[in-house]
Design a protein around this motif. Structure first.
Motif, PDB file in Angstrom:
ATOM      1  N   LEU A  29       8.093  -0.693  -0.985  1.00 15.61           N
ATOM      2  CA  LEU A  29       7.339  -0.169   0.152  1.00 15.61           C
ATOM      3  C   LEU A  29       6.173  -1.086   0.514  1.00 15.61           C
ATOM      4  O   LEU A  29       5.881  -1.286   1.694  1.00 15.61           O
ATOM      5  N   GLY A  33       5.786  -2.853   4.056  1.00 16.92           N
ATOM      6  CA  GLY A  33       4.568  -2.718   4.854  1.00 16.92           C
ATOM      7  C   GLY A  33       3.996  -4.058   5.261  1.00 16.92           C
ATOM      8  O   GLY A  33       3.631  -4.264   6.427  1.00 16.92           O
ATOM      9  N   CYS A  36       6.319  -5.622   7.888  1.00 14.14           N
ATOM     10  CA  CYS A  36       6.144  -5.000   9.212  1.00 14.14           C
ATOM     11  C   CYS A  36       4.849  -5.463   9.859  1.00 14.14           C
ATOM     12  O   CYS A  36       4.822  -5.794  11.046  1.00 14.14           O
ATOM     13  N   TYR A  37       3.779  -5.490   9.077  1.00 15.11           N
ATOM     14  CA  TYR A  37       2.494  -5.942   9.602  1.00 15.11           C
ATOM     15  C   TYR A  37       2.597  -7.389  10.085  1.00 15.11           C
ATOM     16  O   TYR A  37       2.149  -7.718  11.189  1.00 15.11           O
ATOM     17  N   THR A  63      -5.218  -6.626   4.305  1.00 13.39           N
ATOM     18  CA  THR A  63      -4.050  -5.838   4.714  1.00 13.39           C
ATOM     19  C   THR A  63      -3.211  -5.453   3.503  1.00 13.39           C
ATOM     20  O   THR A  63      -2.775  -4.301   3.378  1.00 13.39           O
ATOM     21  N   PHE A  67      -2.596  -1.596   2.133  1.00 11.29           N
ATOM     22  CA  PHE A  67      -1.302  -0.979   1.865  1.00 11.29           C
ATOM     23  C   PHE A  67      -1.198  -0.550   0.406  1.00 11.29           C
ATOM     24  O   PHE A  67      -0.643   0.494   0.088  1.00 11.29           O
ATOM     25  N   LEU A  89       5.647   5.717   3.579  1.00 12.45           N
ATOM     26  CA  LEU A  89       5.933   5.478   4.997  1.00 12.45           C
ATOM     27  C   LEU A  89       4.792   5.971   5.886  1.00 12.45           C
ATOM     28  O   LEU A  89       4.463   5.341   6.900  1.00 12.45           O
ATOM     29  N   LEU A  92       2.168   3.387   5.739  1.00 16.69           N
ATOM     30  CA  LEU A  92       2.581   2.242   6.555  1.00 16.69           C
ATOM     31  C   LEU A  92       2.286   2.502   8.027  1.00 16.69           C
ATOM     32  O   LEU A  92       1.690   1.665   8.704  1.00 16.69           O
ATOM     33  N   GLN A  95      -1.495   2.458   8.661  1.00 18.78           N
ATOM     34  CA  GLN A  95      -2.042   1.101   8.608  1.00 18.78           C
ATOM     35  C   GLN A  95      -1.703   0.318   9.871  1.00 18.78           C
ATOM     36  O   GLN A  95      -2.547  -0.391  10.423  1.00 18.78           O
TER      37      GLN A  95
END
Length: 121
Positions: A29, A33, A36-37, A63, A67, A89, A92, A95
């Motif tokens: 995860l 995260g 995705c960021y 960041t 997370f 999630l 995530l 954030q």
């Protein structure tokens, strides 16, 4: 109250695999995260950090920590794997929403990070 060594080993044998599974899911995860960021930001933090950009390193490191903290708290408090996934999630999404809000509030954030500059108060 005395506990024999066999009971401790049995407990360890039952609990350790669950802990390791939860830990691996939490790390996945975290990687999701960060990925995705990195995908939604308009700049490539890793490239900027490799180039010696301190501002990008601070933002990227912050960041990852942002997370990791809720994921770590979820790992500690959750008994079930589904709890970790759901709250991970949610962390995530929150954030990424926080990044979106920061982008709207600080329109000059991208050139400042890419230029390696931070404003002094």
């Amino acid at each position: 109250m005395e506990t024999d060594f066999g009971t401790v080993l049995t407990s360890l044998g039952q609990g350790l695999p669950v802990l390791l599974l939860h830990f691996v899911v939490t790390l996945l995860l975290l990687a999701l995260g960060v990925a995705c960021y990195t995908a939604i930001t308009p700049f490539n933090e890793r490239h900027l950090v490799r180039g010696g950009n301190i501002a990008a390193g601070i933002v990227y490191g912050g960041t990852i920590i942002a997370f990791a903290i809720p994921l770590g708290a979820t790992l500690v408090t959750s008994l079930f794997l589904l709890d970790i996934v759901i709250w991970g999630l949610i962390a995530l999404v929150l954030q990424l929403a926080a990044f979106g809000i920061a982008t709207l509030l600080f329109r000059d954030m991208r050139p400042m990070i890419e230029g390696g500059m931070w404003r002094r108060p």
